[in-house]
Design a protein around this motif. Structure first.
Motif, short mmCIF file in Angstrom:
data_model
loop_
_atom_site.label_atom_id
_atom_site.label_comp_id
_atom_site.label_asym_id
_atom_site.label_seq_id
_atom_site.Cartn_x
_atom_site.Cartn_y
_atom_site.Cartn_z
N VAL A 69 0.85 -1.20 0.00
CA VAL A 69 0.00 0.00 0.00
C VAL A 69 0.88 1.24 0.00
CG1 VAL A 69 -1.59 1.35 1.44
CG2 VAL A 69 -2.00 -1.08 1.10
N HIS A 70 0.46 2.21 -0.81
CA HIS A 70 1.14 3.50 -0.85
C HIS A 70 0.28 4.50 -0.09
CE1 HIS A 70 3.42 6.91 -2.24
NE2 HIS A 70 2.30 7.47 -2.64
N ARG A 71 0.89 5.25 0.81
CA ARG A 71 0.20 6.26 1.62
C ARG A 71 0.60 7.63 1.10
NH1 ARG A 71 1.34 9.34 6.28
NH2 ARG A 71 -0.44 9.48 7.71
N LYS A 72 -0.40 8.41 0.73
CA LYS A 72 -0.15 9.75 0.19
C LYS A 72 -0.88 10.78 1.04
CE LYS A 72 -0.80 12.48 -4.02
NZ LYS A 72 -1.36 12.45 -5.40
N VAL A 73 -0.13 11.72 1.61
CA VAL A 73 -0.72 12.80 2.38
C VAL A 73 -1.18 13.88 1.40
CG1 VAL A 73 -0.33 14.54 4.16
CG2 VAL A 73 0.75 12.29 4.36
N LEU A 74 -2.45 14.23 1.49
CA LEU A 74 -3.02 15.22 0.57
C LEU A 74 -2.99 16.60 1.22
CD1 LEU A 74 -6.10 13.12 -0.57
CD2 LEU A 74 -3.94 13.43 -1.78
N PRO A 75 -2.61 17.62 0.43
CA PRO A 75 -2.51 18.98 0.99
C PRO A 75 -3.88 19.65 1.11
CG PRO A 75 -1.92 19.01 -1.32
CD PRO A 75 -2.21 17.59 -0.97
N THR A 76 -4.71 19.11 1.99
CA THR A 76 -6.04 19.66 2.21
C THR A 76 -6.11 20.20 3.63
OG1 THR A 76 -6.84 17.50 2.94
CG2 THR A 76 -7.14 18.04 0.61
N SER A 77 -7.17 20.89 3.92
CA SER A 77 -7.36 21.39 5.27
C SER A 77 -8.70 20.90 5.77
CB SER A 77 -7.32 22.92 5.27
OG SER A 77 -7.47 23.40 6.58
N PRO A 78 -8.75 20.03 6.76
CA PRO A 78 -7.60 19.42 7.42
C PRO A 78 -6.90 18.42 6.51
CG PRO A 78 -9.62 18.42 8.21
CD PRO A 78 -10.02 19.52 7.28
N VAL A 79 -5.70 18.05 6.89
CA VAL A 79 -4.90 17.12 6.10
C VAL A 79 -5.63 15.79 6.01
CG1 VAL A 79 -2.73 15.84 6.04
CG2 VAL A 79 -2.73 18.24 6.71
N SER A 80 -5.63 15.20 4.83
CA SER A 80 -6.21 13.87 4.67
C SER A 80 -5.19 12.96 4.00
CB SER A 80 -7.51 13.92 3.87
OG SER A 80 -7.29 14.50 2.61
N VAL A 81 -5.45 11.68 4.09
CA VAL A 81 -4.52 10.69 3.57
C VAL A 81 -5.27 9.78 2.60
CG1 VAL A 81 -2.97 8.79 4.17
CG2 VAL A 81 -3.16 10.76 5.68
N GLU A 82 -4.62 9.47 1.49
CA GLU A 82 -5.20 8.59 0.49
C GLU A 82 -4.30 7.36 0.36
OE1 GLU A 82 -6.98 9.88 -3.57
OE2 GLU A 82 -4.85 9.48 -3.91
N TYR A 83 -4.94 6.21 0.22
CA TYR A 83 -4.20 4.95 0.08
C TYR A 83 -4.47 4.35 -1.28
CZ TYR A 83 -3.53 5.40 5.05
OH TYR A 83 -3.16 5.86 6.29
N SER A 84 -3.42 3.76 -1.85
CA SER A 84 -3.54 3.10 -3.15
C SER A 84 -2.64 1.88 -3.16
CB SER A 84 -3.16 4.06 -4.28
OG SER A 84 -1.81 4.50 -4.12
N LEU A 85 -2.85 1.04 -4.15
CA LEU A 85 -2.01 -0.15 -4.30
C LEU A 85 -0.67 0.22 -4.90
CD1 LEU A 85 -4.49 -2.77 -5.83
CD2 LEU A 85 -3.90 -2.42 -3.44
#
Length: 126
Positions: A69-85
Protein backbone atom coordinates in the motif's frame (compact mmCIF):
# COMPACT_ATOMS: atom_id res chain seq x y z
CA UNK A 1 -7.13 -24.12 -11.43
CA UNK A 2 -3.55 -25.32 -11.49
CA UNK A 3 -2.45 -28.10 -9.20
CA UNK A 4 0.19 -27.55 -6.54
CA UNK A 5 3.01 -30.04 -6.92
CA UNK A 6 3.69 -31.79 -3.61
CA UNK A 7 7.38 -31.05 -4.16
CA UNK A 8 6.51 -27.32 -4.06
CA UNK A 9 5.24 -27.79 -0.51
CA UNK A 10 8.81 -28.25 0.64
CA UNK A 11 9.05 -24.47 0.22
CA UNK A 12 6.06 -23.83 2.48
CA UNK A 13 8.27 -22.26 5.14
CA UNK A 14 9.16 -19.51 2.70
CA UNK A 15 5.55 -18.80 1.77
CA UNK A 16 4.05 -18.80 5.25
CA UNK A 17 5.18 -15.30 6.35
CA UNK A 18 4.09 -13.84 3.01
CA UNK A 19 0.69 -15.51 3.10
CA UNK A 20 0.14 -14.50 6.72
CA UNK A 21 0.63 -10.86 5.74
CA UNK A 22 -1.78 -10.83 2.82
CA UNK A 23 -4.45 -13.29 3.85
CA UNK A 24 -5.64 -12.01 7.17
CA UNK A 25 -9.25 -10.80 7.26
CA UNK A 26 -8.72 -7.07 6.96
CA UNK A 27 -5.76 -7.15 4.56
CA UNK A 28 -7.71 -9.03 1.90
CA UNK A 29 -10.69 -6.71 2.24
CA UNK A 30 -8.55 -3.55 2.22
CA UNK A 31 -6.59 -4.65 -0.83
CA UNK A 32 -9.80 -5.66 -2.61
CA UNK A 33 -11.30 -2.20 -2.03
CA UNK A 34 -8.10 -0.53 -3.22
CA UNK A 35 -8.08 -2.64 -6.40
CA UNK A 36 -10.61 -0.31 -7.99
CA UNK A 37 -9.22 3.10 -6.99
CA UNK A 38 -7.25 5.05 -4.40
CA UNK A 39 -9.33 5.68 -1.29
CA UNK A 40 -9.09 8.03 1.67
CA UNK A 41 -8.92 6.59 5.17
CA UNK A 42 -12.47 7.47 6.24
CA UNK A 43 -13.99 6.23 2.99
CA UNK A 44 -12.09 2.98 3.38
CA UNK A 45 -13.39 2.67 6.94
CA UNK A 46 -16.98 3.27 5.78
CA UNK A 47 -16.67 0.64 3.07
CA UNK A 48 -15.24 -1.93 5.50
CA UNK A 49 -18.23 -2.23 7.77
CA UNK A 50 -17.17 -3.39 11.22
CA UNK A 51 -13.51 -2.39 11.17
CA UNK A 52 -12.35 -0.19 14.02
CA UNK A 53 -10.20 2.89 13.48
CA UNK A 54 -7.28 1.17 15.23
CA UNK A 55 -7.64 -2.09 13.26
CA UNK A 56 -7.71 -0.19 9.96
CA UNK A 57 -4.77 2.00 10.94
CA UNK A 58 -2.71 -1.02 12.03
CA UNK A 59 -3.58 -3.00 8.90
CA UNK A 60 -2.68 -0.09 6.61
CA UNK A 61 0.68 0.38 8.37
CA UNK A 62 1.40 -3.35 8.01
CA UNK A 63 0.44 -3.31 4.33
CA UNK A 64 2.57 -0.20 3.73
CA UNK A 65 5.52 -1.83 5.52
CA UNK A 66 5.13 -4.89 3.30
CA UNK A 67 5.24 -2.78 0.15
CA UNK A 68 1.59 -3.36 -0.79
CA UNK A 69 0.00 0.00 0.00
CA UNK A 70 1.14 3.50 -0.85
CA UNK A 71 0.20 6.26 1.62
CA UNK A 72 -0.15 9.75 0.19
CA UNK A 73 -0.72 12.80 2.38
CA UNK A 74 -3.02 15.22 0.57
CA UNK A 75 -2.51 18.98 0.99
CA UNK A 76 -6.04 19.66 2.21
CA UNK A 77 -7.36 21.39 5.27
CA UNK A 78 -7.60 19.42 7.42
CA UNK A 79 -4.90 17.12 6.10
CA UNK A 80 -6.21 13.87 4.67
CA UNK A 81 -4.52 10.69 3.57
CA UNK A 82 -5.20 8.59 0.49
CA UNK A 83 -4.20 4.95 0.08
CA UNK A 84 -3.54 3.10 -3.15
CA UNK A 85 -2.01 -0.15 -4.30
CA UNK A 86 1.67 -0.32 -5.09
CA UNK A 87 2.86 -2.02 -8.27
CA UNK A 88 3.61 -5.10 -6.19
CA UNK A 89 0.06 -5.19 -4.79
CA UNK A 90 -1.41 -4.74 -8.27
CA UNK A 91 -0.10 -8.21 -9.06
CA UNK A 92 -2.60 -9.47 -6.46
CA UNK A 93 -5.61 -7.97 -8.26
CA UNK A 94 -6.33 -11.05 -10.36
CA UNK A 95 -6.19 -13.62 -7.53
CA UNK A 96 -8.11 -11.32 -5.15
CA UNK A 97 -10.75 -10.65 -7.78
CA UNK A 98 -11.08 -14.40 -8.29
CA UNK A 99 -11.32 -14.95 -4.53
CA UNK A 100 -13.94 -12.20 -4.18
CA UNK A 101 -15.96 -13.71 -7.05
CA UNK A 102 -15.68 -17.16 -5.49
CA UNK A 103 -16.94 -15.80 -2.15
CA UNK A 104 -19.95 -14.20 -3.84
CA UNK A 105 -20.74 -17.34 -5.81
CA UNK A 106 -20.26 -19.89 -3.02
CA UNK A 107 -21.01 -17.93 0.16
CA UNK A 108 -24.57 -19.23 0.48
CA UNK A 109 -23.34 -22.79 -0.06
CA UNK A 110 -20.83 -22.37 2.78
CA UNK A 111 -23.53 -20.95 5.05
CA UNK A 112 -25.71 -24.01 4.37
CA UNK A 113 -22.76 -26.32 5.13
CA UNK A 114 -22.12 -24.46 8.40
CA UNK A 115 -25.77 -24.73 9.38
CA UNK A 116 -25.82 -28.47 8.61
CA UNK A 117 -22.60 -28.98 10.59
CA UNK A 118 -23.89 -26.97 13.56
CA UNK A 119 -27.20 -28.87 13.51
CA UNK A 120 -25.44 -32.26 13.45
CA UNK A 121 -23.10 -31.32 16.28
CA UNK A 122 -25.87 -29.77 18.36
CA UNK A 123 -27.76 -33.08 18.10
CA UNK A 124 -24.65 -35.00 19.21
CA UNK A 125 -24.34 -32.86 22.35
CA UNK A 126 -27.96 -33.43 23.42
Amino acid sequence: MSQIDSNDLREIGKTRPVLENITNKWSILILTVLCSEPVRFNELRRRLDGITHKALSDALKRLERNGLVHRKVLPTSPVSVEYSLTLLAQTLQEPFSALYGWALKHGAEMERAQLMYDTRHAEEIC
